[in-house]
Design a protein around this motif. Structure first.
Motif, PDB file in Angstrom:
ATOM      1  N   GLY A  39     -45.602 -78.813 -75.479  1.00 52.89           N
ATOM      2  CA  GLY A  39     -44.563 -78.373 -76.438  1.00 52.89           C
ATOM      3  C   GLY A  39     -43.054 -79.271 -76.199  1.00 52.89           C
ATOM      4  O   GLY A  39     -42.102 -79.177 -76.835  1.00 52.89           O
ATOM      5  N   GLY A  40     -43.366 -80.160 -75.003  1.00 52.22           N
ATOM      6  CA  GLY A  40     -42.018 -80.883 -74.363  1.00 52.22           C
ATOM      7  C   GLY A  40     -41.974 -81.919 -75.440  1.00 52.22           C
ATOM      8  O   GLY A  40     -42.656 -82.164 -76.384  1.00 52.22           O
ATOM      9  N   GLY A  41     -40.808 -82.874 -75.432  1.00 52.62           N
ATOM     10  CA  GLY A  41     -40.540 -83.831 -76.392  1.00 52.62           C
ATOM     11  C   GLY A  41     -39.034 -84.396 -76.032  1.00 52.62           C
ATOM     12  O   GLY A  41     -38.545 -83.917 -75.240  1.00 52.62           O
ATOM     13  N   LEU A  42     -38.897 -85.188 -76.959  1.00 51.07           N
ATOM     14  CA  LEU A  42     -37.394 -85.842 -77.129  1.00 51.07           C
ATOM     15  C   LEU A  42     -36.312 -85.175 -78.047  1.00 51.07           C
ATOM     16  O   LEU A  42     -36.803 -84.976 -79.128  1.00 51.07           O
ATOM     17  CB  LEU A  42     -37.339 -87.056 -77.196  1.00 51.07           C
ATOM     18  N   VAL A  43     -35.365 -84.480 -77.641  1.00 49.41           N
ATOM     19  CA  VAL A  43     -34.396 -83.788 -78.588  1.00 49.41           C
ATOM     20  C   VAL A  43     -32.913 -84.372 -78.179  1.00 49.41           C
ATOM     21  O   VAL A  43     -32.736 -84.517 -77.178  1.00 49.41           O
ATOM     22  CB  VAL A  43     -34.600 -82.335 -78.458  1.00 49.41           C
ATOM     23  N   GLN A  44     -32.222 -84.044 -79.351  1.00 52.37           N
ATOM     24  CA  GLN A  44     -30.734 -84.455 -78.832  1.00 52.37           C
ATOM     25  C   GLN A  44     -29.858 -83.174 -78.445  1.00 52.37           C
ATOM     26  O   GLN A  44     -30.575 -81.787 -78.569  1.00 52.37           O
ATOM     27  CB  GLN A  44     -29.998 -84.796 -80.308  1.00 52.37           C
ATOM     28  N   ALA A  45     -29.074 -83.373 -77.622  1.00 53.32           N
ATOM     29  CA  ALA A  45     -28.241 -82.369 -77.030  1.00 53.32           C
ATOM     30  C   ALA A  45     -27.870 -81.290 -78.360  1.00 53.32           C
ATOM     31  O   ALA A  45     -27.617 -81.725 -79.214  1.00 53.32           O
ATOM     32  CB  ALA A  45     -26.870 -82.791 -76.140  1.00 53.32           C
ATOM     33  N   GLY A  46     -27.877 -80.007 -77.645  1.00 57.08           N
ATOM     34  CA  GLY A  46     -27.741 -78.830 -78.942  1.00 57.08           C
ATOM     35  C   GLY A  46     -29.010 -78.603 -79.446  1.00 57.08           C
ATOM     36  O   GLY A  46     -29.043 -77.608 -80.147  1.00 57.08           O
ATOM     37  N   GLY A  47     -30.203 -79.597 -79.264  1.00 61.77           N
ATOM     38  CA  GLY A  47     -31.127 -79.074 -80.229  1.00 61.77           C
ATOM     39  C   GLY A  47     -32.044 -77.942 -79.457  1.00 61.77           C
ATOM     40  O   GLY A  47     -31.596 -77.243 -78.124  1.00 61.77           O
ATOM     41  N   SER A  48     -33.405 -77.719 -79.950  1.00 66.68           N
ATOM     42  CA  SER A  48     -34.205 -76.762 -79.368  1.00 66.68           C
ATOM     43  C   SER A  48     -35.723 -77.230 -79.318  1.00 66.68           C
ATOM     44  O   SER A  48     -35.938 -78.021 -79.819  1.00 66.68           O
ATOM     45  CB  SER A  48     -34.332 -75.482 -80.493  1.00 66.68           C
ATOM     46  N   LEU A  49     -36.394 -76.645 -78.383  1.00 64.08           N
ATOM     47  CA  LEU A  49     -37.779 -76.661 -78.076  1.00 64.08           C
ATOM     48  C   LEU A  49     -38.341 -75.461 -77.560  1.00 64.08           C
ATOM     49  O   LEU A  49     -37.888 -74.474 -76.866  1.00 64.08           O
ATOM     50  CB  LEU A  49     -37.953 -77.784 -76.803  1.00 64.08           C
ATOM     51  N   ARG A  50     -39.681 -75.491 -77.844  1.00 63.85           N
ATOM     52  CA  ARG A  50     -40.477 -74.312 -77.482  1.00 63.85           C
ATOM     53  C   ARG A  50     -41.676 -74.546 -76.728  1.00 63.85           C
ATOM     54  O   ARG A  50     -42.302 -75.514 -77.088  1.00 63.85           O
ATOM     55  CB  ARG A  50     -40.977 -73.571 -78.590  1.00 63.85           C
ATOM     56  N   LEU A  51     -41.659 -74.476 -75.458  1.00 66.75           N
ATOM     57  CA  LEU A  51     -42.727 -74.881 -74.631  1.00 66.75           C
ATOM     58  C   LEU A  51     -44.006 -73.556 -74.588  1.00 66.75           C
ATOM     59  O   LEU A  51     -43.522 -72.458 -74.404  1.00 66.75           O
ATOM     60  CB  LEU A  51     -42.206 -75.031 -73.182  1.00 66.75           C
ATOM     61  N   SER A  52     -44.939 -73.932 -74.156  1.00 65.24           N
ATOM     62  CA  SER A  52     -46.099 -72.825 -74.240  1.00 65.24           C
ATOM     63  C   SER A  52     -47.035 -73.452 -73.201  1.00 65.24           C
ATOM     64  O   SER A  52     -47.117 -74.537 -72.533  1.00 65.24           O
ATOM     65  CB  SER A  52     -47.120 -72.975 -75.375  1.00 65.24           C
ATOM     66  N   CYS A  53     -47.703 -72.370 -72.512  1.00 69.31           N
ATOM     67  CA  CYS A  53     -48.490 -72.514 -71.338  1.00 69.31           C
ATOM     68  C   CYS A  53     -49.748 -71.484 -71.506  1.00 69.31           C
ATOM     69  O   CYS A  53     -49.530 -70.346 -71.662  1.00 69.31           O
ATOM     70  CB  CYS A  53     -47.612 -72.120 -70.015  1.00 69.31           C
ATOM     71  N   VAL A  54     -51.083 -72.166 -71.358  1.00 72.11           N
ATOM     72  CA  VAL A  54     -51.965 -71.305 -71.514  1.00 72.11           C
ATOM     73  C   VAL A  54     -52.726 -71.326 -70.043  1.00 72.11           C
ATOM     74  O   VAL A  54     -53.005 -72.378 -69.587  1.00 72.11           O
ATOM     75  CB  VAL A  54     -52.958 -72.125 -72.407  1.00 72.11           C
ATOM     76  N   ALA A  55     -52.953 -70.108 -69.475  1.00 73.57           N
ATOM     77  CA  ALA A  55     -53.675 -69.842 -68.322  1.00 73.57           C
ATOM     78  C   ALA A  55     -54.866 -69.488 -68.343  1.00 73.57           C
ATOM     79  O   ALA A  55     -55.269 -68.571 -68.968  1.00 73.57           O
ATOM     80  CB  ALA A  55     -52.798 -69.069 -67.429  1.00 73.57           C
TER      81      ALA A  55
END
Length: 114
Positions: free
Chosen positions: A8-24
């Motif tokens: 879910g990572g990536g490059l985003v501008q300041a003020g933006g959003s990202l959603r990370l996920s982890c599968v265990a």
């Protein structure tokens, strides 16, 4: 065998959003507390947020009010919603138990541009 796979990572501008996920996979998710950690170049890995199986959450002061951690115990997943991102949030993000086990995944890179 324990596996932790972050995405879910990536490059985003300041003020933006990202959603990370982890599968265990493996028995690790049955452990009470899961957490998201991050590490930026030249700095030690730090705990960003953690969540218990009962959904009690704690956050580092630097992300409080901007990040939200959640988990799905049935699916063995833990997520991190990151809003109002800042350049100082740039890091590789990892999930793990809290306290951290020796099982680290590959992490997911988050880059926030100013």
């Amino acid at each position: 065998q324990v596996q932790l796979v972050e995405s879910g990572g990536g490059l985003v501008q300041a003020g933006g959003s990202l959603r990370l996920s982890c599968v265990a996979s493996g028995n690790i998710f049955s452990i009470n507390i899961m957490g998201w950690y991050r590490q930026s170049p030249g700095k030690q890995r730090e705990l960003v947020a953690r969540i218990s199986r009962a959904y009690t959450t704690n956050y580092a002061d630097s992300v409080k009010g901007r990040f939200t951690i959640s988990r799905d115990n049935a699916k063995n997943t833990v997520n991190l919603q990151m809003n109002s991102l800042k350049p100082e949030d740039t890091a590789v993000y990892y999930c793990n138990t809290f306290p951290a086990s020796t099982y680290w995944g590959q992490g997911t890179q988050v880059t926030v541009s100013s």
